[in-house]
Design an enzyme around this catalytic site. Structure first.
Site, PDB file in Angstrom:
ATOM      1  N   SER A 120       0.825  -1.206   0.000  1.00  0.00           N
ATOM      2  CA  SER A 120       0.000   0.000   0.000  1.00  0.00           C
ATOM      3  C   SER A 120       0.858   1.254   0.000  1.00  0.00           C
ATOM      4  O   SER A 120       0.343   2.371   0.014  1.00  0.00           O
ATOM      5  CB  SER A 120      -0.903   0.029   1.239  1.00  0.00           C
ATOM      6  OG  SER A 120      -0.113   0.147   2.410  1.00  0.00           O
ATOM      7  N   ASN A 192      -5.384   3.966   3.692  1.00  0.00           N
ATOM      8  CA  ASN A 192      -4.222   4.142   4.557  1.00  0.00           C
ATOM      9  C   ASN A 192      -3.738   5.585   4.634  1.00  0.00           C
ATOM     10  O   ASN A 192      -3.101   5.972   5.616  1.00  0.00           O
ATOM     11  CB  ASN A 192      -3.085   3.221   4.097  1.00  0.00           C
ATOM     12  CG  ASN A 192      -3.311   1.794   4.569  1.00  0.00           C
ATOM     13  OD1 ASN A 192      -4.119   1.542   5.461  1.00  0.00           O
ATOM     14  ND2 ASN A 192      -2.609   0.854   3.979  1.00  0.00           N
TER      15      ASN A 192
END
Length: 296
Positions: A120, A192
């Protein structure tokens, strides 16, 4: 592009193992590869325990679980990935390690095989410099725990073909997940990036003595409705992962706000990485159950 029939997953940690078994539960033939045979053995044991619990709770039938393991191959040999149609890499958050791996994979798989990273933080455009078939590379980011979390972020880099992005989306839907397509790369993607700001504020409040980490977690759960507080979440995903992600982000931006936080650095240096080591912000028993919890 060919239809996806066989799946490869690299890295037998918590993420890779669960990605592999989710695909196997949906009747894909899956090869889970790791350089460590010990990690593969542990991954199989953990998956058996996790799925056994779900059988007892009626979430899966015994037959579904047995068939999933029949579809799942554990191996240390990377060449066993030669005939897969999609590979999802879930190794450590290290740019050089991922670049080396992707270069090795291109020599093994067919030119139509999708090669994806579960990262990510490291966008896939950083992994393609020495690759011939750059259009088949993308990010496919699952969330921990994969067996539970429905959302998957698919990221179409500037090099990724629309056909590859769409095929990745279709594959994610076929394993019972709900994909979201990002048509532009950005480190951290959606979830995130938002979560990072929340964690920054939580650590700021803790490091400056406004409240304990237990109390901050309690407030986030009870006032904001989160299922888990930011400190407990760091323990779940691993403080070493948080550290590696922030180190990579800081290397990219040079912004002080992106540097790993001091309290996290100190815990990583002491080997207190969360549930997997039995201690992080909280302490855990051998089954990963929290020993110390705030009482309200």
């Amino acid at each position: 592009m060919t239809n996806i029939k066989k799946v490869g997953v690299i890295g037998a940690g918590a993420m890779g193992a669960q990605i592999a078994v989710v695909a196997a539960l949906h009747q894909y033939d899956v090869v889970l590869q790791d350089i460590s045979n010990d990690r593969l053995i542990k991954a199989k044991e953990v998956l058996e325990t996790q799925l056994e619990k779900r059988v007892r709770k009626g979430r899966f039938s015994r037959d579904e679980v047995d068939k999933a393991f029949e579809h799942l191959t554990f191996t240390t040999e990377i060449n066993q990935l030669h005939d897969v149609d999609i590979i999802i890499e879930a190794i450590i958050e290290d740019l050089e390690a991922k670049q080396t791996l992707f270069q090795s994979l291109e020599k093994i798989v067919s030119e139509n095989c999708i090669i994806a990273t579960n990262s990510s933080t490291i966008v896939s455009s950083k992994l393609i410099d020495k690759l011939t078939y750059q259009n088949r590379v993308c990010n496919i980011h699952f969330f921990n725990p994969v067996l539970v979390m429905e959302l998957v972020e698919v990221v179409q880099g500037p090099h990724t073909s629309k056909e590859v992005a769409q095929q990745a989306m279709t594959f994610i839907q076929s394993i019972g997940k709900k994909p979201v397509l990002l048509q532009k790369e950005i480190s951290g993607f959606i979830a995130n990036r938002i979560l990072a700001r929340l964690m920054d504020e939580a650590i700021y409040l803790y490091e400056h003595g406004y409240a304990s980490y237990e109390e901050i977690d309690f407030v986030v759960e009870k006032a904001l409705g989160h299922p888990i507080g930011p400190f407990a979440l760091m323990d779940l995903t691993g403080l070493d992962v948080n550290y590696a992600v922030r180190k990579q982000r800081y290397a990219e931006t040079g912004l002080e706000v992106d540097r790993p936080k001091q309290s996290v650095v100190e815990k990583v240096e002491k080997g207190e990485l969360g549930r997997k080591t039995g201690k992080g912000w909280y302490e855990y028993d051998q089954h990963g159950k929290k020993i110390v919890n705030i009482q309200k």
